[in-house]
Design an enzyme around this catalytic site. Structure first.
Site, PDB file in Angstrom:
ATOM      1  N   LYS A 214       1.012  -1.303  -0.651  1.00 17.59           N
ATOM      2  CA  LYS A 214       0.278   0.348  -0.331  1.00 17.59           C
ATOM      3  C   LYS A 214       0.865   1.472   0.400  1.00 17.59           C
ATOM      4  O   LYS A 214       1.939   1.138   1.031  1.00 17.59           O
ATOM      5  CB  LYS A 214      -0.931   0.165   1.597  1.00 17.59           C
ATOM      6  CG  LYS A 214      -2.060   1.616   1.357  1.00 17.59           C
ATOM      7  CD  LYS A 214      -3.400   0.496   0.862  1.00 17.59           C
ATOM      8  CE  LYS A 214      -4.306   2.442   0.474  1.00 17.59           C
ATOM      9  NZ  LYS A 214      -3.615   2.605  -0.779  1.00 17.59           N
TER      10      LYS A 214
ATOM     11  N   GLN B 258       7.618   3.864   3.742  1.00 15.98           N
ATOM     12  CA  GLN B 258       6.511   3.389   3.959  1.00 15.98           C
ATOM     13  C   GLN B 258       5.538   2.760   4.122  1.00 15.98           C
ATOM     14  O   GLN B 258       5.055   2.351   5.624  1.00 15.98           O
ATOM     15  CB  GLN B 258       5.332   2.752   2.579  1.00 15.98           C
ATOM     16  CG  GLN B 258       3.908   3.338   1.963  1.00 15.98           C
ATOM     17  CD  GLN B 258       3.105   4.600   2.052  1.00 15.98           C
ATOM     18  OE1 GLN B 258       3.431   5.492   1.870  1.00 15.98           O
ATOM     19  NE2 GLN B 258       2.298   4.928   2.591  1.00 15.98           N
TER      20      GLN B 258
ATOM     21  N   LYS C 138       5.757   3.136   8.144  1.00 13.50           N
ATOM     22  CA  LYS C 138       4.509   4.020   8.854  1.00 13.50           C
ATOM     23  C   LYS C 138       2.963   3.204   8.629  1.00 13.50           C
ATOM     24  O   LYS C 138       2.366   3.602   9.629  1.00 13.50           O
ATOM     25  CB  LYS C 138       3.865   4.868   7.680  1.00 13.50           C
ATOM     26  CG  LYS C 138       3.439   5.467   7.525  1.00 13.50           C
ATOM     27  CD  LYS C 138       3.260   7.365   6.107  1.00 13.50           C
ATOM     28  CE  LYS C 138       3.919   7.851   5.630  1.00 13.50           C
ATOM     29  NZ  LYS C 138       3.177   8.892   5.373  1.00 13.50           N
TER      30      LYS C 138
ATOM     31  N   LYS D  31       5.297   2.111  -3.256  1.00 14.14           N
ATOM     32  CA  LYS D  31       5.195   3.138  -3.760  1.00 14.14           C
ATOM     33  C   LYS D  31       5.615   3.584  -5.059  1.00 14.14           C
ATOM     34  O   LYS D  31       6.249   2.646  -5.341  1.00 14.14           O
ATOM     35  CB  LYS D  31       6.917   4.265  -3.037  1.00 14.14           C
ATOM     36  CG  LYS D  31       6.242   6.237  -3.453  1.00 14.14           C
ATOM     37  CD  LYS D  31       4.624   6.434  -1.922  1.00 14.14           C
ATOM     38  CE  LYS D  31       4.128   7.817  -2.319  1.00 14.14           C
ATOM     39  NZ  LYS D  31       3.678   8.543  -1.196  1.00 14.14           N
TER      40      LYS D  31
ATOM     41  N   GLY E   4      -2.989   7.798  -3.854  1.00 18.39           N
ATOM     42  CA  GLY E   4      -2.948   9.700  -4.014  1.00 18.39           C
ATOM     43  C   GLY E   4      -1.586   9.965  -3.889  1.00 18.39           C
ATOM     44  O   GLY E   4      -1.321   8.931  -2.364  1.00 18.39           O
ATOM     45  N   ASP E   5      -1.138  10.987  -4.254  1.00 14.37           N
ATOM     46  CA  ASP E   5       0.132  11.177  -3.714  1.00 14.37           C
ATOM     47  C   ASP E   5       0.490  12.671  -4.579  1.00 14.37           C
ATOM     48  O   ASP E   5      -0.855  13.032  -5.036  1.00 14.37           O
ATOM     49  CB  ASP E   5       1.638  10.774  -3.581  1.00 14.37           C
ATOM     50  CG  ASP E   5       2.874  10.968  -3.018  1.00 14.37           C
ATOM     51  OD1 ASP E   5       2.753  11.451  -1.612  1.00 14.37           O
ATOM     52  OD2 ASP E   5       3.710  11.825  -3.555  1.00 14.37           O
TER      53      ASP E   5
ATOM     54  N   THR F 122      -5.436  13.618   5.630  1.00 19.29           N
ATOM     55  CA  THR F 122      -3.308  13.155   5.946  1.00 19.29           C
ATOM     56  C   THR F 122      -3.300  15.128   7.047  1.00 19.29           C
ATOM     57  O   THR F 122      -2.909  15.014   7.926  1.00 19.29           O
ATOM     58  CB  THR F 122      -2.641  13.361   5.250  1.00 19.29           C
ATOM     59  OG1 THR F 122      -3.432  12.221   4.087  1.00 19.29           O
ATOM     60  CG2 THR F 122      -1.539  13.112   5.016  1.00 19.29           C
TER      61      THR F 122
ATOM     62  N   ASN G  87      -3.101  19.326  -1.130  1.00 23.12           N
ATOM     63  CA  ASN G  87      -4.089  18.070  -0.278  1.00 23.12           C
ATOM     64  C   ASN G  87      -3.938  18.458   1.273  1.00 23.12           C
ATOM     65  O   ASN G  87      -5.124  18.855   1.907  1.00 23.12           O
ATOM     66  CB  ASN G  87      -4.099  16.693  -0.937  1.00 23.12           C
ATOM     67  CG  ASN G  87      -4.772  15.776   0.206  1.00 23.12           C
ATOM     68  OD1 ASN G  87      -4.811  14.996   1.151  1.00 23.12           O
ATOM     69  ND2 ASN G  87      -6.540  15.832   0.049  1.00 23.12           N
TER      70      ASN G  87
ATOM     71  N   SER H  46      -7.387   5.416   4.074  1.00 23.13           N
ATOM     72  CA  SER H  46      -7.472   4.629   2.782  1.00 23.13           C
ATOM     73  C   SER H  46      -7.124   3.052   3.324  1.00 23.13           C
ATOM     74  O   SER H  46      -8.051   2.708   2.669  1.00 23.13           O
ATOM     75  CB  SER H  46      -5.674   5.108   2.624  1.00 23.13           C
ATOM     76  OG  SER H  46      -5.260   5.840   1.262  1.00 23.13           O
TER      77      SER H  46
END
Ligand code: NDP
Length: 444
Positions: A90, A111, A114, A126, A165-166, A209, A240, A376
């Site tokens: 993810k 990630q 995290k 990623k 998204g990013d 976020t 965002n 997410s």
């Protein structure tokens, strides 16, 4: 030489052209030293750190697309599936001209920890492309996203790898990618998160976020005897994360004085007006130069500079390495109490050290911005259940997760005698769960 140093030395030679990846690995490995030292011989025998720092797989592919004049154009697509010890891969998809394998590997590596910290069953990955969405028409974006998915679909799935998204990938891009996946596979499954509400998206994902950043900041300050209401804050970025960080900060009684984009920054002594910011960035998709038209009391400056303003809290929410040692010195000189990272790795390594040495509380990205990926994962749960939760339900779960993350990293820091070193605490807490799962699953 210790096993950690040996591993770092090997990686530095092998990946000398991947500075962002090396920076991320060095920070994590440095702080998990005490855990590794407890069982060094065994971990070395099992090549634990080599397996942790080498992605499961790296997919690099060509993305041809058609521009508005009918010309074919080509970009490079990436998906780095780093580690799925605790759940399906993810992590987001970044669309920005600066994207390269070093940046995608650094983000994928971060990630892992995290995602582990959220307490939810998700592994680390990623992806993205060096495609620049700026100035492109809707049709160009659609052409790129469809062609990107035409290759990516082979490697992802609701139980395999669930991108999100990013930077540069918002609801519009996720929609085009989801549409293409559905067309190819004839499957309406939760293969992407950050989807629109009409086709499986989660309420509060857009806000997650930024809101999560503030929930964690509030808890960190509360546990250090500081009330957030009445404080001032600096925010960088106006995307965002920044927008919803400013929104939640304002709701908590914090006055946010700044925001920025890649060309300039705004200082608003009356507090950044979120409605104005949303109008400029989400509706008109314009530059921050527009802000002064709506708020004549504010100032617009070209270039970078938000960190020179005096404030209690700093929230870097733009991109990696945007807060350097000079900025850290300015923050300390101005009496800043806390830095909480909304962006990924926004603070350079020397700046982190300077801030910590000078008593500034520092909440690292992998904890502070984990609200996005946590929500997410909540979107994945709703998709599996084929149910939609209310905004309040998702938001309250998010708040619970962020408060837990703070306590997990705080406890880990204390356990290893590094009280208030939340960087080390987050790395250790995130690592311990992955270590457990990797050990249980054998050498693979
Ligand atoms: P957006 O694309 O929505 O916004 C990014 C913002 O940062 C924009 O204001 C952009 O300005 C600015 N920016 C980007 N690159 C630079 C640069 N090189 N120099 C100065 N400003 C820059 O992205 P997000 O808000 O989604 O992401 C921001 C950060 O947060 C990233 O590090 C991302 O990885 C991280 N993050 C995001 C999550 C999410 O849920 N969205 C989750 C966890 C982390 P401009 O518009 O001019 O380019």
């Amino acid at each position: 030489m210790s096993y950690v140093d040996e591993t770092l030395e090997t990686l530095a030679k092998k990946y000398e052209n991947q500075p962002e990846f090396l920076q991320a690995v060095t920070e994590v490995l440095d702080s998990i030293r005490p855990v590794i030292e407890e069982n060094e011989a065994e971990y070395k025998r099992d090549a634990l750190l080599e397996r942790l720092t080498e992605p499961d797989r790296q997919i690099i592919f060509r993305v041809p697309w058609i521009d508005r004049d009918g010309n074919a154009r080509v970009n490079t697509g990436y998906r780095v599936q780093f580690n799925n010890a605790i759940g399906p891969y993810k992590g987001g998809l970044r669309l920005h001209p600066s994207v390269n394998i070093s940046i995608i590997k650094f983000l994928g590596f971060e990630q892992i920890f995290k995602n582990s910290l959220t307490g939810l069953p998700i592994g680390g990955a990623k992806g993205g492309s060096d495609f620049d969405p700026k100035g492109k028409t809707d049709r160009e974006i659609m052409s790129f996203c469809q062609n990107f998915m035409l290759e990516l679909y082979k490697y992802i799935g609701a139980d395999t790898d669930v991108p999100a998204g990013d930077i540069g990938t918002g609801a519009r891009e996720i929609g085009y990618m989801f549409g293409e996946y559905k067309r190819i596979k004839s499957l309406h499954e939760g293969v992407l998160t950050g989807k629109g509400l009409s086709y499986g998206g989660s309420l509060a994902r857009t806000e997650a976020t930024g809101y999560g950043l503030l929930y964690l900041t509030e808890e960190m300050l509360k546990c250090n005897g500081i009330e957030v209401a009445g404080k001032t804050a600096l925010v960088s970025g106006s995307g965002n994360v920044a927008i919803y960080a400013i929104e939640k900060a304002t709701q908590l009684g914090i006055k946010v004085l700044t925001c920025s984009d890649s060309t300039g920054w705004v200082y608003d002594p009356d507090g950044i007006d979120v409605a104005t910011l949303k109008q400029i960035k989400e509706v008109e998709r314009k530059r921050l130069t527009e802000y002064k038209k709506y708020r004549p009391n504010s100032e617009y400056h070209e270039g970078r500079g938000v960190w020179q303003i005096k404030a209690d809290i700093a929230l870097p929410c733009a991109t990696q390495n945007e807060l350097n040692i000079d900025d850290a010195k300015l923050l300390v000189a101005n009496g800043c109490l806390a830095v909480a990272e909304g962006a990924n790795m926004p603070t350079t390594a020397d700046a982190v050290k300077y801030l910590q040495d000078n008593g500034v509380l520092l909440a690292p990205a992998k904890a502070a911005n984990a609200g996005g990926v946590a929500t997410s994962a909540l979107e994945m749960s709703q998709n599996s259940e084929r149910l939609n939760w209310t905004f309040e339900e998702v938001d309250s779960k998010l708040k619970g997760i962020m408060v837990n993350i703070f306590h997990n990293m705080d406890d880990a820091a204390k356990k290893y005698g590094m009280d208030k070193n939340y960087v080390a605490g987050a790395n250790i807490a995130g690592f311990e769960k992955v270590l457990n799962a990797m050990t249980a699953q054998g050498i693979c």
